[in-house]
Design a protein around this motif. Structure first.
Motif, PDB file in Angstrom:
ATOM      1  N   ARG A   1      41.691  46.881  45.418  1.00 29.08           N
ATOM      2  CA  ARG A   1      42.201  45.534  45.179  1.00 29.08           C
ATOM      3  C   ARG A   1      41.081  44.505  45.286  1.00 29.08           C
ATOM      4  O   ARG A   1      40.056  44.767  45.904  1.00 29.08           O
ATOM      5  CB  ARG A   1      43.290  45.187  46.208  1.00 29.08           C
TER       6      ARG A   1
ATOM      7  N   TRP B   1      44.152  47.857  36.415  1.00 28.87           N
ATOM      8  CA  TRP B   1      43.898  46.604  35.698  1.00 28.87           C
ATOM      9  C   TRP B   1      42.481  46.148  35.967  1.00 28.87           C
ATOM     10  O   TRP B   1      41.860  46.575  36.926  1.00 28.87           O
ATOM     11  CB  TRP B   1      44.914  45.527  36.087  1.00 28.87           C
TER      12      TRP B   1
ATOM     13  N   ALA C   1      55.449  47.668  34.458  1.00 26.78           N
ATOM     14  CA  ALA C   1      54.212  48.365  34.800  1.00 26.78           C
ATOM     15  C   ALA C   1      54.154  49.693  34.049  1.00 26.78           C
ATOM     16  O   ALA C   1      55.175  50.335  33.821  1.00 26.78           O
ATOM     17  CB  ALA C   1      54.156  48.604  36.302  1.00 26.78           C
TER      18      ALA C   1
ATOM     19  N   GLU D   1      46.147  39.943  40.669  1.00 32.01           N
ATOM     20  CA  GLU D   1      47.070  41.052  40.516  1.00 32.01           C
ATOM     21  C   GLU D   1      47.102  41.479  39.052  1.00 32.01           C
ATOM     22  O   GLU D   1      46.589  40.782  38.181  1.00 32.01           O
ATOM     23  CB  GLU D   1      48.459  40.675  41.000  1.00 32.01           C
ATOM     24  N   SER D   2      47.728  42.616  38.797  1.00 29.77           N
ATOM     25  CA  SER D   2      47.753  43.187  37.443  1.00 29.77           C
ATOM     26  C   SER D   2      48.591  42.330  36.499  1.00 29.77           C
ATOM     27  O   SER D   2      49.459  41.583  36.924  1.00 29.77           O
ATOM     28  CB  SER D   2      48.321  44.598  37.491  1.00 29.77           C
TER      29      SER D   2
ATOM     30  N   VAL E   1      43.125  50.609  30.685  1.00 31.75           N
ATOM     31  CA  VAL E   1      43.232  49.559  31.694  1.00 31.75           C
ATOM     32  C   VAL E   1      43.408  48.193  31.025  1.00 31.75           C
ATOM     33  O   VAL E   1      42.511  47.738  30.310  1.00 31.75           O
ATOM     34  CB  VAL E   1      41.956  49.566  32.569  1.00 31.75           C
TER      35      VAL E   1
ATOM     36  N   LEU F   1      43.193  49.442  41.102  1.00 29.02           N
ATOM     37  CA  LEU F   1      44.252  50.414  40.880  1.00 29.02           C
ATOM     38  C   LEU F   1      44.702  50.988  42.211  1.00 29.02           C
ATOM     39  O   LEU F   1      44.150  50.635  43.259  1.00 29.02           O
ATOM     40  CB  LEU F   1      43.761  51.536  39.956  1.00 29.02           C
TER      41      LEU F   1
ATOM     42  N   ASP G   1      49.145  51.393  38.276  1.00 28.35           N
ATOM     43  CA  ASP G   1      48.846  49.977  38.072  1.00 28.35           C
ATOM     44  C   ASP G   1      47.355  49.662  37.927  1.00 28.35           C
ATOM     45  O   ASP G   1      46.835  48.773  38.593  1.00 28.35           O
ATOM     46  CB  ASP G   1      49.451  49.174  39.230  1.00 28.35           C
TER      47      ASP G   1
END
Length: 163
Positions: A110, A41, A26, A156-157, A147, A56, A39
């Motif tokens: 999220r 993305w 990460a 998820e990232s 990003v 994020l 994090d």
């Protein structure tokens, strides 16, 4: 036994190949004042979708709350803070005027919750690319991020997907 004179170079080359094949970790947090953004993305566009989203985490190590007032990105006509809610069994999205980042707290953006919404994308978001995103805070000011873009159905990232 005497080692060839090229042995140190061969060893270094082998180590470089071994390290480059490790999964990506990460990205380091981006910090301004008491705030850290971790994090970030975005999700790749599905087909010809006109909108996109980024996610994020924001941590506030300070003793005072801060407010995320808005976001900006050159990838879309408009960038907003959005919230996804369930209303009578129907998932709805709505803009959020501001988002408090409490003192000593963490706020996560999220999928299926709070997120950054890109409205009227200039071009589709492509998996593997990176986009620019600026978060605007009341106290900390502007935080500029790069990003990475994950796949269209990602939850998820990209960094989390490699672990």
């Amino acid at each position: 036994m005497r080692l060839p004179s090229a042995f140190p170079l061969i060893t270094l080359a082998f180590m470089a190949v071994a390290v480059s094949s490790l999964p990506a970790r990460a990205a380091d947090p981006v910090a301004v004042g008491d705030l850290s953004v971790l994090d970030p993305w975005a999700r790749a566009s599905a087909g010809s979708a006109a909108n996109g989203a980024a996610y994020l985490e924001i941590r506030n190590a300070g003793s005072q709350s801060d407010w995320l007032l808005g976001a900006e990105s050159p990838v879309a006509m408009a960038t907003h803070i959005h919230e996804t809610t369930m209303d009578g069994g129907v998932m709805r999205m709505r803009p959020v005027e501001g988002l408090e980042i409490p003192a000593g707290g963490t706020v996560s953006l999220r999928p299926q919750g709070l997120h950054i919404m890109f409205m009227k994308l200039h071009a589709p978001l492509a998996e593997g690319e990176s986009i620019a995103l600026t978060l605007v805070f009341e106290r900390a000011g502007r935080i500029e991020l790069t990003v990475p873009v994950a796949g269209p159905g990602a939850m998820e990232s990209p960094a989390a997907q490699t672990h």
